[in-house]
Design an enzyme around this catalytic site. Structure first.
Site, PDB file in Angstrom:
ATOM      1  N   LYS A 163      30.197  17.685  39.808  1.00 44.09           N
ATOM      2  CA  LYS A 163      29.141  18.399  40.266  1.00 44.09           C
ATOM      3  C   LYS A 163      28.556  18.564  41.571  1.00 44.09           C
ATOM      4  O   LYS A 163      28.412  19.445  42.222  1.00 44.09           O
ATOM      5  CB  LYS A 163      27.863  18.128  39.275  1.00 44.09           C
ATOM      6  CG  LYS A 163      28.148  18.527  37.679  1.00 44.09           C
ATOM      7  CD  LYS A 163      26.704  18.405  37.348  1.00 44.09           C
ATOM      8  CE  LYS A 163      26.022  17.218  37.647  1.00 44.09           C
ATOM      9  NZ  LYS A 163      26.782  16.027  36.701  1.00 44.09           N
ATOM     10  N   ARG A 177      18.015  17.828  31.940  1.00 41.71           N
ATOM     11  CA  ARG A 177      18.783  16.998  31.291  1.00 41.71           C
ATOM     12  C   ARG A 177      18.598  16.959  29.793  1.00 41.71           C
ATOM     13  O   ARG A 177      19.322  16.408  29.095  1.00 41.71           O
ATOM     14  CB  ARG A 177      18.963  15.583  31.591  1.00 41.71           C
ATOM     15  CG  ARG A 177      19.329  15.289  32.994  1.00 41.71           C
ATOM     16  CD  ARG A 177      18.903  13.769  33.595  1.00 41.71           C
ATOM     17  NE  ARG A 177      19.407  13.537  34.852  1.00 41.71           N
ATOM     18  CZ  ARG A 177      20.634  13.425  35.400  1.00 41.71           C
ATOM     19  NH1 ARG A 177      21.687  13.518  34.669  1.00 41.71           N
ATOM     20  NH2 ARG A 177      20.818  13.224  36.675  1.00 41.71           N
ATOM     21  N   ARG A 224      39.252   4.885  39.868  1.00 34.90           N
ATOM     22  CA  ARG A 224      38.718   4.407  41.081  1.00 34.90           C
ATOM     23  C   ARG A 224      38.574   2.987  41.600  1.00 34.90           C
ATOM     24  O   ARG A 224      38.599   2.264  40.705  1.00 34.90           O
ATOM     25  CB  ARG A 224      37.127   5.266  41.178  1.00 34.90           C
ATOM     26  CG  ARG A 224      37.073   6.408  41.195  1.00 34.90           C
ATOM     27  CD  ARG A 224      35.633   6.827  41.182  1.00 34.90           C
ATOM     28  NE  ARG A 224      35.309   8.259  40.959  1.00 34.90           N
ATOM     29  CZ  ARG A 224      34.143   8.633  40.738  1.00 34.90           C
ATOM     30  NH1 ARG A 224      33.189   7.960  40.621  1.00 34.90           N
ATOM     31  NH2 ARG A 224      34.101   9.985  40.344  1.00 34.90           N
ATOM     32  N   ARG A 234      33.788  -0.450  40.642  1.00 32.36           N
ATOM     33  CA  ARG A 234      32.345  -0.366  40.395  1.00 32.36           C
ATOM     34  C   ARG A 234      31.938  -0.569  39.001  1.00 32.36           C
ATOM     35  O   ARG A 234      32.791   0.203  38.088  1.00 32.36           O
ATOM     36  CB  ARG A 234      31.993   0.905  41.276  1.00 32.36           C
ATOM     37  CG  ARG A 234      31.913   1.048  42.618  1.00 32.36           C
ATOM     38  CD  ARG A 234      31.418   2.056  42.953  1.00 32.36           C
ATOM     39  NE  ARG A 234      31.462   3.199  42.401  1.00 32.36           N
ATOM     40  CZ  ARG A 234      30.949   4.444  42.373  1.00 32.36           C
ATOM     41  NH1 ARG A 234      29.880   4.620  43.650  1.00 32.36           N
ATOM     42  NH2 ARG A 234      30.985   5.531  41.893  1.00 32.36           N
ATOM     43  N   ARG A 262      28.437   6.787  29.139  1.00 32.75           N
ATOM     44  CA  ARG A 262      27.478   7.965  29.771  1.00 32.75           C
ATOM     45  C   ARG A 262      27.867   9.152  29.169  1.00 32.75           C
ATOM     46  O   ARG A 262      27.124  10.058  29.027  1.00 32.75           O
ATOM     47  CB  ARG A 262      27.891   7.639  31.306  1.00 32.75           C
ATOM     48  CG  ARG A 262      27.321   6.744  32.150  1.00 32.75           C
ATOM     49  CD  ARG A 262      27.737   6.321  33.585  1.00 32.75           C
ATOM     50  NE  ARG A 262      27.206   7.674  34.389  1.00 32.75           N
ATOM     51  CZ  ARG A 262      27.769   7.919  35.588  1.00 32.75           C
ATOM     52  NH1 ARG A 262      28.844   7.268  36.004  1.00 32.75           N
ATOM     53  NH2 ARG A 262      27.447   8.898  36.268  1.00 32.75           N
TER      54      ARG A 262
END
Length: 212
Positions: A13, A88, A123, A155, A166
């Site tokens: 996004k 949301r 990542r 992370r 999430r």
């Protein structure tokens, strides 16, 4: 063009929001930035938001949407705006409607969960600021930064279990918005591609019919 941009965490996004903002010369609005700006400026709603934050409470939807509405009425948004990641939930969308905020199109970027988990959990970052991906942009030596030689790390937000949690929250709270806006005839979906440029091309094509 007044646009809401939807998509799961890791769907891209933010990247597409920046591309749309550049092409159409309209601001991309992140709710957190507006909230912090109102608090810093000391507006009435900003003070209200600060009182909740100082008390360790969530800022109510009514205050958040009031701050957003004030910002959307500013000169910066006179030619349109992009709401990135807001609303949301259905109650937030209903409140936005009740406040008279006009939306022209809701663009949803669709990426399969397993692809998002692969993207985000792959990542690797370095304390020097360099960023890598085990599949798409690996370092020359596994686990070691090309630039400074320090050890790379994952992370906390990118850990596979965190990403899955999430995504579960997104599907439960935010995905129902697709049906909400579909019933209003505002929803447009775009399949996220491997290459950013390919996704951007599909986004531009989807938005063509909504151009002023």
């Amino acid at each position: 063009m007044n646009l809401i941009l939807m998509g799961a965490p890791g769907a891209g996004k933010g990247t597409q929001s920046a591309k749309i903002s550049e092409k159409y010369h309209i601001p991309a609005i992140a709710t957190g930035d507006i909230l912090r700006g109102a608090i810093k400026a000391g507006t009435e709603l900003g003070k209200a938001a600060k009182s909740y934050i100082d008390a360790g409470q969530l800022v109510p939807d009514s205050v958040v949407i009031g701050i957003i509405k004030e910002y959307l009425a500013s000169d910066e948004c006179k030619n349109g705006f992009i709401l990135d990641g807001f609303p949301r939930s259905i109650p937030q969308a209903e409140a936005l409607d009740e406040m008279g905020v006009k939306i022209d199109v809701v663009l949803s970027i669709e990426v399969a969960d397993d692809k998002i988990v692969e993207r985000m959990s792959g990542r690797r970052v370095c304390s020097c600021g360099a960023s890598y991906h085990v599949a798409y942009n690996p370092p020359k030596t596994e686990g070691v930064c090309d630039k400074c030689g320090a050890a790379l790390y994952i992370r906390a937000d990118d850990a596979a279990e965190t990403v899955k949690n999430r995504l579960a929250t997104f599907h439960a709270q935010t995905e129902p918005l697709k049906e909400y806006y579909s019933k209003k005839g505002l929803l447009v979906t775009v399949e996220g591609q491997e290459e950013v440029a390919d996704t951007t091309a599909l986004v531009y094509r989807a938005l063509q019919s909504f151009e002023a």
